[in-house]
Design a protein around this motif. Structure first.
Motif, PDB file in Angstrom:
ATOM      1  N   ARG A  12       0.825  -1.203   0.000  1.00 15.70           N
ATOM      2  CA  ARG A  12       0.000   0.000   0.000  1.00 15.70           C
ATOM      3  C   ARG A  12       0.862   1.258   0.000  1.00 15.70           C
ATOM      4  O   ARG A  12       0.505   2.272  -0.613  1.00 15.70           O
ATOM      5  N   THR A  13       2.006   1.203   0.673  1.00 16.42           N
ATOM      6  CA  THR A  13       2.880   2.371   0.733  1.00 16.42           C
ATOM      7  C   THR A  13       3.450   2.698  -0.632  1.00 16.42           C
ATOM      8  O   THR A  13       3.590   3.866  -1.006  1.00 16.42           O
ATOM      9  N   ARG A  14       3.772   1.670  -1.410  1.00 15.15           N
ATOM     10  CA  ARG A  14       4.289   1.911  -2.761  1.00 15.15           C
ATOM     11  C   ARG A  14       3.242   2.612  -3.622  1.00 15.15           C
ATOM     12  O   ARG A  14       3.555   3.529  -4.391  1.00 15.15           O
ATOM     13  N   ALA A 123     -14.564  -3.644   3.493  1.00 19.54           N
ATOM     14  CA  ALA A 123     -15.001  -4.217   2.217  1.00 19.54           C
ATOM     15  C   ALA A 123     -13.825  -4.853   1.477  1.00 19.54           C
ATOM     16  O   ALA A 123     -13.962  -5.928   0.869  1.00 19.54           O
ATOM     17  N   LEU A 124     -12.666  -4.211   1.536  1.00 18.08           N
ATOM     18  CA  LEU A 124     -11.475  -4.767   0.888  1.00 18.08           C
ATOM     19  C   LEU A 124     -10.976  -6.007   1.628  1.00 18.08           C
ATOM     20  O   LEU A 124     -10.480  -6.952   1.010  1.00 18.08           O
ATOM     21  N   THR A 125     -11.127  -6.008   2.952  1.00 16.19           N
ATOM     22  CA  THR A 125     -10.764  -7.193   3.744  1.00 16.19           C
ATOM     23  C   THR A 125     -11.652  -8.372   3.367  1.00 16.19           C
ATOM     24  O   THR A 125     -11.180  -9.510   3.233  1.00 16.19           O
ATOM     25  N   ALA A 126     -12.938  -8.109   3.178  1.00 18.86           N
ATOM     26  CA  ALA A 126     -13.868  -9.169   2.772  1.00 18.86           C
ATOM     27  C   ALA A 126     -13.484  -9.733   1.406  1.00 18.86           C
ATOM     28  O   ALA A 126     -13.499 -10.956   1.196  1.00 18.86           O
ATOM     29  N   GLU A 127     -13.104  -8.857   0.502  1.00 15.57           N
ATOM     30  CA  GLU A 127     -12.663  -9.301  -0.819  1.00 15.57           C
ATOM     31  C   GLU A 127     -11.430 -10.184  -0.696  1.00 15.57           C
ATOM     32  O   GLU A 127     -11.318 -11.238  -1.350  1.00 15.57           O
ATOM     33  N   GLY A 128     -10.505  -9.783   0.156  1.00 15.33           N
ATOM     34  CA  GLY A 128      -9.306 -10.577   0.376  1.00 15.33           C
ATOM     35  C   GLY A 128      -9.609 -11.918   1.020  1.00 15.33           C
ATOM     36  O   GLY A 128      -8.968 -12.933   0.717  1.00 15.33           O
ATOM     37  N   SER A 255      -3.837  -8.091   7.323  1.00 15.65           N
ATOM     38  CA  SER A 255      -3.563  -7.028   6.346  1.00 15.65           C
ATOM     39  C   SER A 255      -3.925  -7.451   4.925  1.00 15.65           C
ATOM     40  O   SER A 255      -3.144  -7.273   3.985  1.00 15.65           O
ATOM     41  N   LEU A 256      -5.105  -8.015   4.755  1.00 15.09           N
ATOM     42  CA  LEU A 256      -5.521  -8.524   3.450  1.00 15.09           C
ATOM     43  C   LEU A 256      -5.603  -7.442   2.378  1.00 15.09           C
ATOM     44  O   LEU A 256      -5.239  -7.703   1.225  1.00 15.09           O
ATOM     45  N   PRO A 262      -3.824  -3.724  -2.867  1.00 13.24           N
ATOM     46  CA  PRO A 262      -3.031  -2.617  -2.331  1.00 13.24           C
ATOM     47  C   PRO A 262      -3.311  -1.274  -2.993  1.00 13.24           C
ATOM     48  O   PRO A 262      -3.282  -0.234  -2.320  1.00 13.24           O
ATOM     49  N   GLN A 263      -3.581  -1.265  -4.283  1.00 14.74           N
ATOM     50  CA  GLN A 263      -3.818   0.016  -4.956  1.00 14.74           C
ATOM     51  C   GLN A 263      -5.126   0.641  -4.483  1.00 14.74           C
ATOM     52  O   GLN A 263      -5.175   1.831  -4.148  1.00 14.74           O
ATOM     53  N   ALA A 264      -6.187  -0.165  -4.427  1.00 14.07           N
ATOM     54  CA  ALA A 264      -7.473   0.353  -3.956  1.00 14.07           C
ATOM     55  C   ALA A 264      -7.370   0.805  -2.502  1.00 14.07           C
ATOM     56  O   ALA A 264      -7.916   1.853  -2.121  1.00 14.07           O
ATOM     57  N   ALA A 265      -6.669   0.028  -1.679  1.00 10.49           N
ATOM     58  CA  ALA A 265      -6.507   0.387  -0.270  1.00 10.49           C
ATOM     59  C   ALA A 265      -5.700   1.668  -0.123  1.00 10.49           C
ATOM     60  O   ALA A 265      -6.009   2.515   0.726  1.00 10.49           O
TER      61      ALA A 265
END
Length: 279
Positions: A12-14, A123-128, A255-256, A262-265
């Motif tokens: 995510r930092t990148r 929501a992103l965690t659920a996707e992961g 950290s899913l 990572p880009q969306a997060a």
């Protein structure tokens, strides 16, 4: 041109680096692409009015900024020795001890993991979580019996994602209010105590509760073929040593968003940071 310093974290930092560059910010990145160059870090931290952005979560050990991409960490004390008092530290789940250390030096801290980010991150965690299930051989099209423990933000998002995938998850929670809410959403429900007493009817267990639930005794009453995915934060909900001893598949899924989206997060965090930095 405004300046941000990105320190530590996962992929995510990148993407945050790219995000801020696209917004015409000058960026410095440390502990992300290569081992930390402390001479360069001291210079960047000494710049006036630089915004220092720490990862989500800031720390895994409670005493240092996590830098998993370089298999390292930066002690809080070292960070603060190099940081000018005029600067502001932004972080996700900033621990109390870091806030206190910053306060003593006159450095302002700002938490960016607020309700808005929490909901979008859930929501992103659920996707992961669905990706983790697929990687562990769970075919959702085969309609496995799935139970989700808890009914907080992550559990709600996970149950909805499973429902959208054609599954009919059971929600197991402690409170009558949570069970009633889950039932109103159309889910089958079960008291958490009942699930822990006997989870043998489920093929998949997804834990979102950060408390020890699935001990050796509870795990012994699950299917031999069960797949347990623990997305809760420490102290987690599964006794992983007991799971290994009992030959149960148990995945510590942390950290899913950083791993799978990572880009969306990063865009979620970046937009929040833009609003905070501009205040």
């Amino acid at each position: 041109m405004q300046t941000v310093l990105l320190l530590g974290g996962d992929n995510r930092t990148r993407y945050l680096d790219r995000f801020f560059t696209s917004k015409q910010y000058s960026t410095y990145c440390f502990g992300v692409y290569a081992p930390i160059d402390f001479t360069a870090l001291k210079y960047a931290l000494g710049l006036q009015y630089v915004s220092i952005i720490l990862p989500l979560p800031v720390t895994k050990d409670g005493n240092s900024v996590q830098c998993p991409l370089i298999h390292s960490a930066l002690p809080f004390e070292t960070l603060l020795q190099l940081t000018a008092a005029e600067n502001t530290v932004y972080g996700g789940l900033i621990p109390k001890n870091l806030t206190e250390l910053c306060l003593r030096k006159g450095i302002r801290t700002v938490e960016y993991y607020d309700e808005e980010v929490v909901v979008k991150n859930a929501a992103l965690t659920a996707e992961g979580t669905l990706r983790v299930l697929a990687e562990n051989g769970i075919d959702l099209a085969a309609h496995p019996r799935i139970a989700v423990t808890g009914f907080g933000r992550v559990a709600k998002a996970t149950a909805q994602a499973l429902k959208s995938a054609g599954c009919a998850p059971t929600v197991a929670a402690r409170s009558a209010k949570a069970l009633a809410t889950a039932e109103a959403f159309g889910y089958a429900v079960r008291p958490l105590s009942a699930l822990l007493a006997d989870a043998s009817g489920f093929d998949v267990l997804i834990n979102t509760v950060p408390a020890p639930l699935f001990t050796a005794a509870q795990l012994a009453r699950t299917k031999q073929t069960v797949c347990i995915v623990d997305v809760a934060s420490a102290p987690f909900g599964v006794d992983f040593d007991a799971a290994r001893a009992l030959s149960r598949t148990a995945v510590k899924a942390q950290s899913l968003p950083g791993k799978y989206t990572p880009q969306a997060a990063a865009e979620v965090i970046g937009e929040k940071l833009l609003s905070l930095i501009s205040e």
